[in-house]
Design a protein around this motif. Sequence first.
Motif, short mmCIF file in Angstrom:
data_model
loop_
_atom_site.label_atom_id
_atom_site.label_comp_id
_atom_site.label_asym_id
_atom_site.label_seq_id
_atom_site.Cartn_x
_atom_site.Cartn_y
_atom_site.Cartn_z
N GLY A 623 0.52 -1.40 0.06
CA GLY A 623 -0.35 0.33 -0.02
C GLY A 623 1.03 0.97 -0.28
O GLY A 623 1.88 1.34 -0.47
N GLU A 624 0.00 2.32 0.28
CA GLU A 624 0.92 4.07 0.46
C GLU A 624 0.46 4.61 1.21
O GLU A 624 -0.92 4.50 2.03
N LEU A 625 1.78 5.15 1.86
CA LEU A 625 1.75 5.98 3.43
C LEU A 625 1.67 7.13 3.20
O LEU A 625 2.70 7.45 2.33
N LEU A 626 0.93 8.37 2.80
CA LEU A 626 0.78 9.71 2.92
C LEU A 626 1.79 10.85 3.42
O LEU A 626 0.58 10.61 5.03
N ILE A 627 2.54 11.18 4.29
CA ILE A 627 2.99 11.45 4.97
C ILE A 627 2.98 12.72 5.10
O ILE A 627 3.51 13.36 4.39
N GLY A 628 1.88 13.77 5.69
CA GLY A 628 1.71 15.66 5.69
C GLY A 628 0.33 15.59 5.11
O GLY A 628 0.13 17.02 5.11
N VAL A 629 -0.68 14.54 5.33
CA VAL A 629 -1.71 14.54 4.62
C VAL A 629 -2.80 14.49 5.27
O VAL A 629 -2.24 13.27 6.43
N ALA A 630 -3.21 15.00 5.62
CA ALA A 630 -4.90 15.33 7.19
C ALA A 630 -5.89 13.65 6.39
O ALA A 630 -5.72 13.56 5.52
#
Length: 730
Positions: A623-630
Amino acid sequence: MWAVRKMSGWARAMNEADWEAQMGLQEVRSRFFGYFPAAESLDSSLRTASNPNPMFFMASVAKEIDLKGSGLALLRLGEDLERRFGINGEVAAYFTPWRDFQRRSFNAMTLRTSDLIRSLQDQIMQSERFTPSRRVALLISTDPNVQTKLDEWQSDSYSELTIVAIDPLRHTGPDLVAEITKNLRDRLGERDLYRTQNPVSGVDFFGRAGLMRNLSAAIDGDQNIAILGLRRSGKTSVLRELRRVLLPRRVVMPIADFQMLEEHSAEELASSIAASLNEELKVVKAKGIDVWIGNESDQSVEDLTPSALSDRIKRVASRNPGVRIVVAVDEVESAAAIARENPMAIKVLLGALRSAAQARENVSLVFSGVANRMFRSSSLGDRGEVDNPMFNQVSSVYLTPFELEETTSLLRDLGRPMLLDWQPDAIAEVQRLTGGFPYFVRDLASAVRKSVRAEVIEDSADAVKINADHVSVSAPEWAMVAGEAWNGIVSALGIHYPSAASLLDSSITEAELNEWIAGDAEAEQAAEDLVALKLLQRDAKGILYSPTLAALQSLSRPSMRSADPVGGVDRASTVDELVRQGESHHLEFKETSRINLRSGAKDTAIESAVVKTVAAFLNSDGGELLIGVADDGSAKGLDPDLVLFKDSVDRFERWIRGDLLAKRIDQHLVTDHVATEFVRFRGKLILKVSVSRGATPAWVDDKTLYRRQGNQTIELVSGRDVQQFLAQRS
């Protein structure tokens, strides 16, 4: 030597008090012609009913060491030649006695003619009445090799002035006029007037008439102004032209550059502003305006603090109540960048300038740069702990693309001296391909000039008619280079105003653009700035791409990979697509990786949440983890996390991959199955963590297993769940 001695004596006679009372024009002409017979031949050859006295200002050059002993005259070429070659006003003509014309004399002519003529007028007439052409000057030399030398020296000269050699003793009357015509055509035709290395003003400044009126009115109204525009939009040229046009109205405009703060101190910038103020006061005085400059002590600029600069400006303004002082500082984004680490230094400098402007009603400030963000913020620095003295003190003026009439004026007026006659269809095509962006208008015109140069017929003064076909032939090759230039402009914007640069990504549709703006206040403000620059436009349906932006994007589609200063940046459109899907079995959003936004402190629970999510993806289907996105999909960015790493994305990436994930999960699993890349998403820098299914189970801290279930990360608590999972992975 005789000619030099005779000229020196003649010069002394001419410099006696009240020159016009001592000698009338005809007597001056007679004496000058006696020393320089070529001058009389030139004067008589140019004489017509509409040009009865072609040569009307004559002087010897005594103080300019590289031109000493020469004669200098101003003349009019006549309506036909001036119209044909786009020459406005007087032309300087040098009469030199040397058999060996030297490069240093050429340099003095190309670089100092305007200053020299101004000085001679002050000496002889105590006022400045004539302004020579900045485009062409004539040279009458006895050196038989002078033309060969000029061809060589002119090719590597950065001066706008072209020196054209003629021989009035060899040719006279119509033959001399024909020689002047041919030499003007050949020499001016070789110079590319569209391409310039330096900011322009005067006859080389085109368009912006409405802008200049607005700026003048704002200065008259004692407003502080910010002139805003993209890189290469002509901000520095506007400053210099503004200084030129306001000078007759008793406006003194010193210009300095915030960029020098990158290598020097605020004190050195203060000294630079003070030195520029001194020079501009001297220019005003030379124009015959009575101004107070002060003695040597008053003009000292050594070790000047910002506070002392403020006092200096106030004192000059107080002693010159009939003069307006406009302090202009370019490259304001450099100040904004420095304010991030040293906000107090910028506060002191801006505070000193504001103090001077508030204390005296005849003092105002002009700034220029890419964006007005610094003046819209009440504080300076990343943490906002320092008050901003210029908050809400500056009115913004934006540099927009040329209208068709402005493009027409530039192409035709600069083309005429090069014997280029631009037809309406060609002008319209240039406007369409460039969107009227002045830099690209000049650049494309230069490419067209190069392609048609061979069409200038030998021994003919007829101009080449430029039509749309000429533009179409030159456009493909030009567009390849222009596309790189546009990418560079967007990249420069991204350094100082990433939200605005992100909105220029050509991969984003107008529907996506409006969706983004609707949910992001920073993007909304950036969009408003781009609307003011006429790169975006607004109608009843929302925000649209302007014709200018569409034209520039067609040159080269600037992705955020090219626009981001940190490198390794993925296309934002990929992230947009992910965010629109929302959190799912394969997608997770985290506002930060380490900082608790409520407390502002490091939080091990937040670090663990990142570790658990990555481990769950490894133990599931990736999967994908987006850090900096609420959680709601809004862009928050990495700034809170990066503060802990002194804004170094490299240090941050090493920490998250090594100290966090590798240590708490498994180094081999992280190396083989976890990829990280920085992405610009809606103007914010975020981290995308891409995880593939692990080859072996991923334990957290060697004791706990996690899996994805829908859009959640769950811990395998019971022994039965753990055994079942391990059996499935075996």
